[in-house]
Structure formats: structure tokens, C-alpha cells
Design a protein around this motif. Structure first.
Motif, PDB file in Angstrom:
ATOM      1  N   ALA A  34     -47.623  14.720  33.397  1.00 56.77           N
ATOM      2  CA  ALA A  34     -46.300  15.239  33.770  1.00 56.77           C
ATOM      3  C   ALA A  34     -46.132  16.707  33.403  1.00 56.77           C
ATOM      4  O   ALA A  34     -45.652  17.571  34.081  1.00 56.77           O
ATOM      5  CB  ALA A  34     -45.390  14.401  33.476  1.00 56.77           C
ATOM      6  N   ASP A  35     -46.314  16.823  32.103  1.00 56.18           N
ATOM      7  CA  ASP A  35     -46.204  18.143  31.386  1.00 56.18           C
ATOM      8  C   ASP A  35     -47.202  19.208  31.887  1.00 56.18           C
ATOM      9  O   ASP A  35     -46.912  20.484  31.838  1.00 56.18           O
ATOM     10  CB  ASP A  35     -46.333  17.952  29.822  1.00 56.18           C
ATOM     11  CG  ASP A  35     -45.184  17.326  29.352  1.00 56.18           C
ATOM     12  OD1 ASP A  35     -44.085  17.060  30.039  1.00 56.18           O
ATOM     13  OD2 ASP A  35     -45.437  16.695  28.182  1.00 56.18           O
ATOM     14  N   LEU A  36     -48.352  18.735  32.446  1.00 58.34           N
ATOM     15  CA  LEU A  36     -49.390  19.598  33.123  1.00 58.34           C
ATOM     16  C   LEU A  36     -49.157  19.893  34.493  1.00 58.34           C
ATOM     17  O   LEU A  36     -49.429  21.176  35.201  1.00 58.34           O
ATOM     18  CB  LEU A  36     -50.610  19.136  32.847  1.00 58.34           C
ATOM     19  CG  LEU A  36     -51.021  18.778  31.444  1.00 58.34           C
ATOM     20  CD1 LEU A  36     -52.424  18.157  31.332  1.00 58.34           C
ATOM     21  CD2 LEU A  36     -50.886  20.091  30.610  1.00 58.34           C
ATOM     22  N   ASN A  37     -48.318  19.163  35.418  1.00 54.04           N
ATOM     23  CA  ASN A  37     -48.287  19.120  36.748  1.00 54.04           C
ATOM     24  C   ASN A  37     -46.707  19.235  37.287  1.00 54.04           C
ATOM     25  O   ASN A  37     -45.974  18.221  36.952  1.00 54.04           O
ATOM     26  CB  ASN A  37     -48.866  18.027  37.257  1.00 54.04           C
ATOM     27  CG  ASN A  37     -49.179  17.969  38.814  1.00 54.04           C
ATOM     28  OD1 ASN A  37     -48.589  19.098  39.355  1.00 54.04           O
ATOM     29  ND2 ASN A  37     -49.989  16.980  39.146  1.00 54.04           N
ATOM     30  N   GLN A  38     -46.335  20.197  37.974  1.00 52.82           N
ATOM     31  CA  GLN A  38     -44.911  20.184  38.296  1.00 52.82           C
ATOM     32  C   GLN A  38     -44.726  19.167  39.331  1.00 52.82           C
ATOM     33  O   GLN A  38     -43.569  18.667  39.507  1.00 52.82           O
ATOM     34  CB  GLN A  38     -44.733  21.695  38.779  1.00 52.82           C
ATOM     35  CG  GLN A  38     -43.281  21.923  39.086  1.00 52.82           C
ATOM     36  CD  GLN A  38     -42.918  23.279  39.912  1.00 52.82           C
ATOM     37  OE1 GLN A  38     -43.714  23.699  40.924  1.00 52.82           O
ATOM     38  NE2 GLN A  38     -42.185  23.960  39.357  1.00 52.82           N
ATOM     39  N   ASN A  39     -45.836  18.822  40.232  1.00 51.64           N
ATOM     40  CA  ASN A  39     -45.514  17.984  41.182  1.00 51.64           C
ATOM     41  C   ASN A  39     -45.180  16.443  40.666  1.00 51.64           C
ATOM     42  O   ASN A  39     -44.972  15.546  41.525  1.00 51.64           O
ATOM     43  CB  ASN A  39     -46.932  17.760  41.904  1.00 51.64           C
ATOM     44  CG  ASN A  39     -47.107  18.941  42.741  1.00 51.64           C
ATOM     45  OD1 ASN A  39     -46.241  20.007  42.613  1.00 51.64           O
ATOM     46  ND2 ASN A  39     -48.173  19.042  43.435  1.00 51.64           N
ATOM     47  N   SER A  40     -45.146  16.317  39.339  1.00 59.60           N
ATOM     48  CA  SER A  40     -44.920  14.917  38.902  1.00 59.60           C
ATOM     49  C   SER A  40     -43.413  14.605  38.986  1.00 59.60           C
ATOM     50  O   SER A  40     -42.792  13.690  38.844  1.00 59.60           O
ATOM     51  CB  SER A  40     -45.352  14.630  37.477  1.00 59.60           C
ATOM     52  OG  SER A  40     -44.842  15.700  36.700  1.00 59.60           O
ATOM     53  N   LEU A  41     -42.481  15.850  38.956  1.00 59.08           N
ATOM     54  CA  LEU A  41     -41.158  15.782  39.173  1.00 59.08           C
ATOM     55  C   LEU A  41     -40.495  15.059  38.187  1.00 59.08           C
ATOM     56  O   LEU A  41     -39.860  14.140  38.042  1.00 59.08           O
ATOM     57  CB  LEU A  41     -40.859  14.987  40.504  1.00 59.08           C
ATOM     58  CG  LEU A  41     -41.277  15.699  41.841  1.00 59.08           C
ATOM     59  CD1 LEU A  41     -40.999  14.764  43.081  1.00 59.08           C
ATOM     60  CD2 LEU A  41     -40.808  17.148  41.954  1.00 59.08           C
ATOM     61  N   SER A  42     -40.810  15.482  37.047  1.00 58.48           N
ATOM     62  CA  SER A  42     -40.256  14.761  35.345  1.00 58.48           C
ATOM     63  C   SER A  42     -39.168  15.461  35.486  1.00 58.48           C
ATOM     64  O   SER A  42     -38.366  15.197  34.235  1.00 58.48           O
ATOM     65  CB  SER A  42     -41.435  14.765  34.613  1.00 58.48           C
ATOM     66  OG  SER A  42     -41.697  16.125  34.354  1.00 58.48           O
ATOM     67  N   LYS A  43     -38.483  16.567  35.963  1.00 58.89           N
ATOM     68  CA  LYS A  43     -37.293  17.152  35.501  1.00 58.89           C
ATOM     69  C   LYS A  43     -36.624  17.657  36.886  1.00 58.89           C
ATOM     70  O   LYS A  43     -37.069  17.693  37.927  1.00 58.89           O
ATOM     71  CB  LYS A  43     -37.764  18.516  34.720  1.00 58.89           C
ATOM     72  CG  LYS A  43     -38.216  18.286  33.216  1.00 58.89           C
ATOM     73  CD  LYS A  43     -38.526  19.625  32.620  1.00 58.89           C
ATOM     74  CE  LYS A  43     -39.480  20.455  33.334  1.00 58.89           C
ATOM     75  NZ  LYS A  43     -40.206  21.669  32.542  1.00 58.89           N
ATOM     76  N   LEU A  44     -35.304  17.920  36.657  1.00 55.38           N
ATOM     77  CA  LEU A  44     -34.691  18.233  37.789  1.00 55.38           C
ATOM     78  C   LEU A  44     -34.916  19.635  38.376  1.00 55.38           C
ATOM     79  O   LEU A  44     -35.048  19.925  39.592  1.00 55.38           O
ATOM     80  CB  LEU A  44     -33.060  18.507  37.437  1.00 55.38           C
ATOM     81  CG  LEU A  44     -32.246  17.133  37.172  1.00 55.38           C
ATOM     82  CD1 LEU A  44     -30.979  17.190  36.566  1.00 55.38           C
ATOM     83  CD2 LEU A  44     -32.230  16.366  38.385  1.00 55.38           C
ATOM     84  N   SER A  45     -35.277  20.473  37.345  1.00 59.17           N
ATOM     85  CA  SER A  45     -35.685  21.940  37.879  1.00 59.17           C
ATOM     86  C   SER A  45     -37.028  21.707  38.579  1.00 59.17           C
ATOM     87  O   SER A  45     -37.362  22.540  39.630  1.00 59.17           O
ATOM     88  CB  SER A  45     -36.111  22.874  36.579  1.00 59.17           C
ATOM     89  OG  SER A  45     -36.838  22.299  35.700  1.00 59.17           O
ATOM     90  N   ASP A  46     -37.945  20.752  38.464  1.00 63.65           N
ATOM     91  CA  ASP A  46     -39.369  20.399  39.110  1.00 63.65           C
ATOM     92  C   ASP A  46     -38.748  20.302  40.589  1.00 63.65           C
ATOM     93  O   ASP A  46     -39.436  20.648  41.233  1.00 63.65           O
ATOM     94  CB  ASP A  46     -40.023  19.549  38.221  1.00 63.65           C
ATOM     95  CG  ASP A  46     -40.812  19.837  37.255  1.00 63.65           C
ATOM     96  OD1 ASP A  46     -40.567  21.208  36.762  1.00 63.65           O
ATOM     97  OD2 ASP A  46     -41.004  19.302  36.191  1.00 63.65           O
ATOM     98  N   TYR A  47     -38.162  19.186  40.606  1.00 64.15           N
ATOM     99  CA  TYR A  47     -37.717  18.684  42.103  1.00 64.15           C
ATOM    100  C   TYR A  47     -36.971  19.672  42.935  1.00 64.15           C
ATOM    101  O   TYR A  47     -37.452  20.221  43.959  1.00 64.15           O
ATOM    102  CB  TYR A  47     -36.727  17.572  41.849  1.00 64.15           C
ATOM    103  CG  TYR A  47     -36.294  17.174  43.466  1.00 64.15           C
ATOM    104  CD1 TYR A  47     -36.960  16.770  44.545  1.00 64.15           C
ATOM    105  CD2 TYR A  47     -34.942  17.172  43.512  1.00 64.15           C
ATOM    106  CE1 TYR A  47     -36.446  16.435  45.542  1.00 64.15           C
ATOM    107  CE2 TYR A  47     -34.325  16.702  44.941  1.00 64.15           C
ATOM    108  CZ  TYR A  47     -35.149  16.616  45.916  1.00 64.15           C
ATOM    109  OH  TYR A  47     -34.698  16.284  47.095  1.00 64.15           O
ATOM    110  N   HIS A  48     -36.174  20.511  42.309  1.00 64.23           N
ATOM    111  CA  HIS A  48     -35.346  21.807  42.992  1.00 64.23           C
ATOM    112  C   HIS A  48     -36.407  23.029  43.257  1.00 64.23           C
ATOM    113  O   HIS A  48     -36.633  23.316  44.445  1.00 64.23           O
ATOM    114  CB  HIS A  48     -34.334  22.368  41.840  1.00 64.23           C
ATOM    115  CG  HIS A  48     -33.676  23.711  42.528  1.00 64.23           C
ATOM    116  ND1 HIS A  48     -34.186  24.797  42.179  1.00 64.23           N
ATOM    117  CD2 HIS A  48     -32.751  23.635  43.204  1.00 64.23           C
ATOM    118  CE1 HIS A  48     -33.408  25.630  42.722  1.00 64.23           C
ATOM    119  NE2 HIS A  48     -32.658  25.205  43.588  1.00 64.23           N
TER     120      HIS A  48
END
Length: 457
Positions: A143-157
Motif C-alpha cells: 500500500a505504501d508503494l502503490n497509490q492504487n491500493s487506496l489506503s488514504k482519502l487523498s489516494d482515492y481522490h
């Protein structure tokens, strides 16, 4: 081939979105993340899918049902607290044949027009462990290496806006309208866009004085009132934004404003500023369809009983009951070859009355994936039409008409308002039905006996 999709993440790291969505059901480009994954698997010849769910499992089941819309068979397993993927597989036992694919369905695996590899295991024997797919382990390693894991709200946005922007660029490259993407019966104007692009979901309304900048994505059943300024914003389904609001770099869910650039979550208690839209609460067209289905059901029950009695009299064989499942309800009907048509009609009417099926719309998907070079400007419009029991275009042109003509006719018929569409389709069905019976009487010359009519049905 079988696939096991783990969509059992609790979504606490995406709060407050987890109050309304499980991570797998977060919308990207108008579809839940999990639906994009299922489309990829279907393209790769996967025909059986087991979805492991936890929170919001009822919403996942209600949306995907048994998978007939994607021409796959979907079953569901509810995961237990702190249960590892290997333990879920052992619990499935012999129902899961080898080899199978194992993957997470609450991360972004791409869409059918992308060619990136899907992060999954190809499990060929029971000795292979898939515990690294457990969300805690996956989060630590991937998750920390891949934005596509959507582990944070900012990633989903960022991902939702990036996919919307990419779709706009592809539309522009194909000489299609790129700045504005409209869902079914969405209302807005090109003047709403100052710069960038706007993606508007089904049945949403944007006032004429609204101004959108950069990339703006608005979900289904939303109302954006007069004087609103939206910049780089994602508006979730069923949200109302009141007059004069200036929203930037945010996710808006009901009365909650999430500024992803400043990591601030701000609930707003004033309903004239932010709140839930009432567009989804009541639909005159849906109620009209349910009422019509109820009337048909009441009218056809005596006919079904009459057919059954006629068939019993002729067949003189023991009564056999066949179950027909519609959602959570099971209907037992007599098994007669002369009443097979009723066996198909009654469960469909029950599904329409329960709101799980539309009366009029496009027919169910065949499961065939279109080649990329065959996409036309109207394909997206056609696939956004509701799937239904009766296809008005097929009634008008016949089932053997050219598929392209049928699809274009279906889109044309759906251009008017919902109530107008339902009433027009009803008139068309009654008109064609009356002509069919008139032709029958003219050709035959007289009515047949009830027993002979029973044989024809």
C-alpha cells in the motif's frame, strides 16, 4: 476458471467514506472498483467468482446479485474477524477447484481498456499460501508503494479525478466531446465548465450558474445549487451542495466536506449548505413500473391457474412443483410444458415489483466484450441504459433486426423523461399486442377451444 476476490476490508483508513461505502464499492468512472475488477476477470475467461465480504456485504450482494449481468456466476462468503485468506480457502473446501486466481477487489486493478497486470496469485495447488493478500500484510508491503491500493482519502481522490481526466483525453483523441460527460438524464450546460472537464452521474442536476474548474466528478442523484464553485472536486452519490458554496480539492459526502489537500474532515450541520439529495428517494417512473407489474401479476394469476388446470386435465400425471428464485424469494409453480411461458413471466414480474429489475430498457448483457476499435460514440450511452425485462426497440423492430440499429433505437427511445419513456413504451406494447391479436384472429378466422389455446401457449 474460478477466482476468489477478497473485498472484506473494513475501510477505517478511508473514514468517513466507510460509513456509506465499503472500499470495494467506491465509484471510479461511474462504477464500483469491484465491478472494474470483475470486468477484467470476465475478459480473461473467468466464469465463476467467489467474493469474500465483510462490511456492507448486503450492498455488495444487492449490486452484483448472482452475476448474470456479467455472464459469470457469483457466490459470496462472509469473512470472520481476523480470518486469514488461507483460512477462508480451507473453509471453502472442495467447492473451490484448482487452479484458481486470488486477488484483492478493494484496490484499483485497472479497467478493461488498460493493459497493466492485475496483482493476483495463480494458485495451482493447496500448498501455496495467499496470506500476503490479507489487508494488514498487503498494506505493509504494497500500500505504501502503490497509490492504487487506496489506503488514504487523498489516494482515492487523486485516482478518481485521474481516471476521469484520462477518459476525457481519450474522448478528445477520438474526436468525441471531451469536456463534458453526462449520465442518464443528467442536467447541466457547457457554460458550467470554466476550464478542464466535468463528469456528471445519472439523474444529477447542476444549476446554470455553477462553475467548474480543473477536473470535477459528480456522482449519481446529486443536486448542485446556484452559484456553486467547484475546483478539483469529487462529489459522492446522493449529495446536495447549497447555493454559493466554494469547494476546492475536496471530497463531498452528504453533509461532510473532506479537504484532501489539508487533511481536514469538516461536518456541516446546516442543511442549506451541504446535505443529502432527495432525488434518489422517490421515482415516479419506478413506482409506475412497479404498479404496472403488480397489475399484470394480479391479471395473470388466474390465467396461470387456468392453464395449469387445462394441462392437468390433458396430461393426467402427478403434480410437480418447480422452484423459481427471484432475489430472496422462491416461487413454486406447477411444472407443465404448456405453462412454461408463465414460468418465465411470473418471476420477472416479482423482480420488477421488488425494484430489482426495470420493466422497460435494454436487454441483459450477452457477456461478449467489444474490441477496442469497435467502440463508437454511442456505445457508452447504450451501456448506461438500465437493464430491463422488455426491450422497446426489439418490440418495434423485431429481435432479428440489426444489432446496431436496435442499440441506436434504444438510445433514441430513452431520450425523453422517465415517465414519458414508460408511458410511451406501454403504449407501444399495447399497440403491437393489439395488432398481433387482430392478425391472429384474421388468419385463423375463429377462436380456438381452451384446450387448443393451452397447447399453443
Amino acid at each position: 476458471m474460478f477466482a476468489v476476490i477478497f473485498a472484506d476490508r473494513d475501510g477505517k483508513d478511508l473514514a468517513p467514506l466507510n460509513s456509506a461505502y465499503s472500499p470495494a464499492m467506491l465509484p471510479i468512472a461511474g462504477k464500483p472498483i469491484l465491478e472494474h475488477t470483475i470486468e477484467i476477470l470476465r475478459q480473461r475467461q473467468v466464469t465463476n467468482v467467489i467474493i469474500v465480504t465483510n462490511v456492507h456485504s448486503d450492498k455488495v450482494k444487492a449490486y452484483f446479485a448472482d452475476g448474470h449481468r456479467w455472464s459469470i456466476n457469483i457466490t459470496y462468503v462472509l469473512s470472520r474477524p481476523d480470518e486469514k485468506p488461507d483460512e477462508v480457502i480451507r473453509r471453502l473446501g472442495d467447492t473451490l477447484p484448482y487452479p484458481y486466481l486470488a486477488l484483492r477487489g478493494d484496490i484499483w486493478n485497472g479497467s478493461i481498456d488498460e493493459h497493466d497486470g492485475v496483482y493476483c496469485y495463480d494458485v495451482t495447488d493447496p500448498s501455496l499460501s495467499i496470506n500476503t493478500l490479507d489487508w494488514k500484510c498487503f498494506h505493509e508491503t504494497q500500500a505504501d508503494l502503490n497509490q492504487n491500493s487506496l489506503s488514504k482519502l487523498s489516494d482515492y481522490h487523486a485516482l478518481a479525478l485521474k481516471i476521469s481526466k484520462r477518459n476525457s483525453e481519450r474522448a478528445a483523441a477520438n474526436n468525441r466531446p471531451s469536456a463534458l460527460s453526462l449520465g442518464i438524464q443528467a442536467q447541466c450546460k457547457l457554460t458550467n465548465i470554466e476550464n478542464g472537464s466535468l463528469s456528471l452521474g445519472h439523474f444529477s442536476r447542476v444549476a446554470s450558474s455553477v462553475r467548474c474548474s480543473d477536473t470535477v466528478v459528480i456522482g449519481n442523484h446529486c443536486i448542485i445549487d446556484e452559484g456553486v464553485q467547484l475546483t478539483n472536486t469529487l462529489v459522492m452519490d446522493g449529495t446536495y451542495i447549497g447555493p454559493g458554496m466554494d469547494v476546492k480539492h475536496a471530497i463531498v459526502l452528504g453533509n461532510t466536506l473532506i479537504r484532501v489537500d489539508m487533511d481536514i474532515i469538516c461536518p456541516i450541520d446546516e442543511p442549506f449548505m451541504l446535505g443529502n439529495s432527495s432525488l434518489e428517494a422517490f421515482s415516479v417512473a419506478t413506482m409506475l413500473e412497479r404498479l404496472m407489474a403488480g397489475c399484470c401479476l394480479v391479471a395473470l394469476l388466474p390465467v396461470c391457474l387456468w392453464l395449469a388446470l387445462c394441462a392437468l386435465k390433458e396430461a393426467k400425471k402427478p403434480l410437480r412443483l418447480t422452484p423459481f428464485t427471484t432475489g430472496k424469494k422462491t416461487l413454486y409453480l406447477p411444472e407443465f410444458t404448456t405453462a412454461k411461458r408463465m414460468h418465465r413471466v411470473l418471476p420477472s414480474l416479482l423482480a420488477i415489483m421488488s425494484g430489482k429489475l426495470h420493466l422497460f430498457g435494454r436487454p441483459s448483457d450477452t457477456g461478449k466484450t467489444l474490441e477496442e476499435d469497435s467502440f463508437a460514440t454511442w456505445k457508452d450511452q447504450y451501456h448506461n441504459l438500465p437493464q430491463a425485462w422488455i426491450s422497446p426497440a426489439s418490440l418495434l423492430l423485431g429481435k432479428d433486426a440489426d444489432p446496431v440499429v436496435l442499440e441506436l433505437t434504444e438510445i433514441e427511445l430513452y431520450q425523453k423523461g422517465q415517465v414519458h419513456y414508460v408511458l410511451s413504451c406501454t403504449y407501444l406494447m399495447l399497440k403491437l399486442g393489439a395488432l398481433k391479436w387482430f392478425a391472429f384472429l384474421v388468419n385463423k378466422g375463429n377462436f380456438k377451444s381452451p384446450s387448443k389455446l393451452t397447447k399453443e401457449v
